[in-house]
Motif scaffolding. Sequence first.
Motif, PDB file in Angstrom:
ATOM      1  N   ALA A  43       0.831  -1.198   0.000  1.00 49.91           N
ATOM      2  CA  ALA A  43       0.000   0.000   0.000  1.00 49.91           C
ATOM      3  C   ALA A  43       0.873   1.258   0.000  1.00 49.91           C
ATOM      4  N   TYR A  44       1.909   1.245   0.819  1.00 50.54           N
ATOM      5  CA  TYR A  44       2.822   2.385   0.900  1.00 50.54           C
ATOM      6  C   TYR A  44       3.481   2.655  -0.450  1.00 50.54           C
ATOM      7  N   ASP A  45       3.902   1.609  -1.122  1.00 47.73           N
ATOM      8  CA  ASP A  45       4.589   1.759  -2.407  1.00 47.73           C
ATOM      9  C   ASP A  45       3.649   2.197  -3.521  1.00 47.73           C
ATOM     10  N   ARG A  46       2.380   1.866  -3.403  1.00 46.60           N
ATOM     11  CA  ARG A  46       1.437   2.166  -4.491  1.00 46.60           C
ATOM     12  C   ARG A  46       1.036   3.634  -4.537  1.00 46.60           C
ATOM     13  N   ILE A  47       1.206   4.348  -3.441  1.00 46.29           N
ATOM     14  CA  ILE A  47       0.858   5.768  -3.429  1.00 46.29           C
ATOM     15  C   ILE A  47       2.127   6.592  -3.625  1.00 46.29           C
ATOM     16  N   ALA A  48       2.155   7.361  -4.707  1.00 45.12           N
ATOM     17  CA  ALA A  48       3.318   8.198  -5.005  1.00 45.12           C
ATOM     18  C   ALA A  48       3.384   9.364  -4.032  1.00 45.12           C
ATOM     19  N   LYS A  49       4.601   9.644  -3.558  1.00 40.51           N
ATOM     20  CA  LYS A  49       4.813  10.772  -2.648  1.00 40.51           C
ATOM     21  C   LYS A  49       5.432  11.925  -3.448  1.00 40.51           C
ATOM     22  N   PRO A  50       4.773  13.078  -3.469  1.00 44.75           N
ATOM     23  CA  PRO A  50       5.269  14.207  -4.268  1.00 44.75           C
ATOM     24  C   PRO A  50       6.699  14.604  -3.894  1.00 44.75           C
ATOM     25  N   ASP A  51       7.542  14.797  -4.883  1.00 39.62           N
ATOM     26  CA  ASP A  51       8.940  15.165  -4.644  1.00 39.62           C
ATOM     27  C   ASP A  51       9.098  16.572  -4.087  1.00 39.62           C
ATOM     28  N   VAL A  52       8.109  17.428  -4.313  1.00 42.97           N
ATOM     29  CA  VAL A  52       8.255  18.839  -3.958  1.00 42.97           C
ATOM     30  C   VAL A  52       8.554  19.027  -2.477  1.00 42.97           C
ATOM     31  N   PHE A  53       8.001  18.190  -1.616  1.00 39.68           N
ATOM     32  CA  PHE A  53       8.209  18.361  -0.179  1.00 39.68           C
ATOM     33  C   PHE A  53       9.619  17.973   0.250  1.00 39.68           C
ATOM     34  N   ARG A  54      10.242  17.082  -0.493  1.00 35.27           N
ATOM     35  CA  ARG A  54      11.613  16.680  -0.183  1.00 35.27           C
ATOM     36  C   ARG A  54      12.614  17.774  -0.566  1.00 35.27           C
ATOM     37  N   LYS A  55      12.178  18.744  -1.348  1.00 46.29           N
ATOM     38  CA  LYS A  55      13.064  19.811  -1.805  1.00 46.29           C
ATOM     39  C   LYS A  55      13.070  21.031  -0.887  1.00 46.29           C
ATOM     40  N   LEU A  56      12.209  21.027   0.125  1.00 49.67           N
ATOM     41  CA  LEU A  56      12.174  22.159   1.059  1.00 49.67           C
ATOM     42  C   LEU A  56      13.501  22.278   1.802  1.00 49.67           C
ATOM     43  N   ARG A  57      13.936  23.508   2.043  1.00 46.80           N
ATOM     44  CA  ARG A  57      15.178  23.745   2.768  1.00 46.80           C
ATOM     45  C   ARG A  57      14.961  24.508   4.068  1.00 46.80           C
ATOM     46  N   CYS A  64      -8.250  18.892   7.296  1.00 49.96           N
ATOM     47  CA  CYS A  64      -7.696  20.107   7.879  1.00 49.96           C
ATOM     48  C   CYS A  64      -8.023  21.292   6.973  1.00 49.96           C
ATOM     49  N   ARG A  65      -8.465  22.372   7.546  1.00 49.05           N
ATOM     50  CA  ARG A  65      -8.838  23.563   6.772  1.00 49.05           C
ATOM     51  C   ARG A  65      -7.869  24.722   6.988  1.00 49.05           C
ATOM     52  N   LEU A  66      -6.751  24.475   7.645  1.00 46.99           N
ATOM     53  CA  LEU A  66      -5.815  25.556   7.932  1.00 46.99           C
ATOM     54  C   LEU A  66      -5.225  26.142   6.656  1.00 46.99           C
ATOM     55  N   ASP A  67      -5.036  27.452   6.674  1.00 49.56           N
ATOM     56  CA  ASP A  67      -4.377  28.143   5.555  1.00 49.56           C
ATOM     57  C   ASP A  67      -2.908  28.405   5.838  1.00 49.56           C
ATOM     58  N   ASP A  68      -2.467  28.169   7.082  1.00 51.21           N
ATOM     59  CA  ASP A  68      -1.086  28.497   7.449  1.00 51.21           C
ATOM     60  C   ASP A  68      -0.483  27.368   8.296  1.00 51.21           C
ATOM     61  N   ALA A  69      -0.689  26.128   7.881  1.00 53.70           N
ATOM     62  CA  ALA A  69      -0.167  24.995   8.642  1.00 53.70           C
ATOM     63  C   ALA A  69       1.356  24.941   8.525  1.00 53.70           C
ATOM     64  N   ARG A  70       2.015  24.554   9.609  1.00 49.55           N
ATOM     65  CA  ARG A  70       3.483  24.467   9.643  1.00 49.55           C
ATOM     66  C   ARG A  70       3.947  23.204   8.916  1.00 49.55           C
ATOM     67  N   PHE A  71       5.038  23.329   8.168  1.00 52.72           N
ATOM     68  CA  PHE A  71       5.612  22.190   7.444  1.00 52.72           C
ATOM     69  C   PHE A  71       7.124  22.344   7.454  1.00 52.72           C
ATOM     70  N   ASP A  72       7.825  21.401   8.108  1.00 52.42           N
ATOM     71  CA  ASP A  72       9.281  21.464   8.235  1.00 52.42           C
ATOM     72  C   ASP A  72       9.959  20.663   7.122  1.00 52.42           C
ATOM     73  N   PRO A  73      11.177  21.052   6.755  1.00 51.47           N
ATOM     74  CA  PRO A  73      11.930  20.271   5.759  1.00 51.47           C
ATOM     75  C   PRO A  73      12.445  18.959   6.341  1.00 51.47           C
ATOM     76  N   MET A  74      12.783  18.029   5.456  1.00 55.09           N
ATOM     77  CA  MET A  74      13.380  16.783   5.900  1.00 55.09           C
ATOM     78  C   MET A  74      14.646  17.049   6.678  1.00 55.09           C
ATOM     79  N   ARG A  75      14.969  16.110   7.575  1.00 53.72           N
ATOM     80  CA  ARG A  75      16.175  16.263   8.407  1.00 53.72           C
ATOM     81  C   ARG A  75      17.356  15.583   7.761  1.00 53.72           C
TER      82      ARG A  75
END
Length: 214
Positions: free
Chosen positions: A130-144, A203-214
């Motif tokens: 199941a985990y492998d079948r859902i693609a994870k967007p690359d854009v979030f891995r590019k956050l700095r 979730c309906r937040l417009d300003d949710a926090r999102f941290d880059p990968m460690r």
Amino acid sequence: MRVLQCLAICAALAHAITANAEGGPAGEFDYYVLALSWQANWCAREGDARNAPECEIRTGQGWTLHGLWPQHEHGWPSFCSTAKRPPTRSMTRDMTDIMGSAGLAWHQWRKHGTCSGLGAGDYFALSRLAYDRIAKPDVFRKLRKPVRLPAQVVEDAFLKANPDVTDDMLTVTCRAGWIAEVRVCLTRKMTPRTCGPDVQKECRLDDARFDPMR
């Protein structure tokens, strides 16, 4: 009329209690919910305070598997009665590459895997599928650096990466102002399907926090 209304309310409450009851029979459910957690957000929110090993710097984990959860159309089973043997240490350890820790894998088996009707090995294999079948967007891995964004941005990114998933098959959750999870509803054959009302709480937040990968 009041008696009929009271009976209807009591019936609804009884259904809700039964649907979410612990210790029910294994294998009796309608579909699965695949829950994906953004590791850096979980670590910042609570994992660092626990000194969780998966929160060390440069672990390189982005969207990790929180769990694969059997689900009713209304409610969900948990901690089901099963004659299946619990997972071995090697089974739970082998899931750390996508779950972060063997402890989480063990907990997910106890709470959710026991309700699948599968043995531990087959449940973990299905979870990985199941985990492998859902693609994870690359854009979030590019956050700095940490950003604040609408939860809808996360949903849109997953929908774009998974053309066979529609917006009624996926939900994004938040916790304490952070993007917490992406949850995708799947049939028993691991194909996307419409989520039930218990899962469709976005979730309906417009300003949710999102941290880059460690």
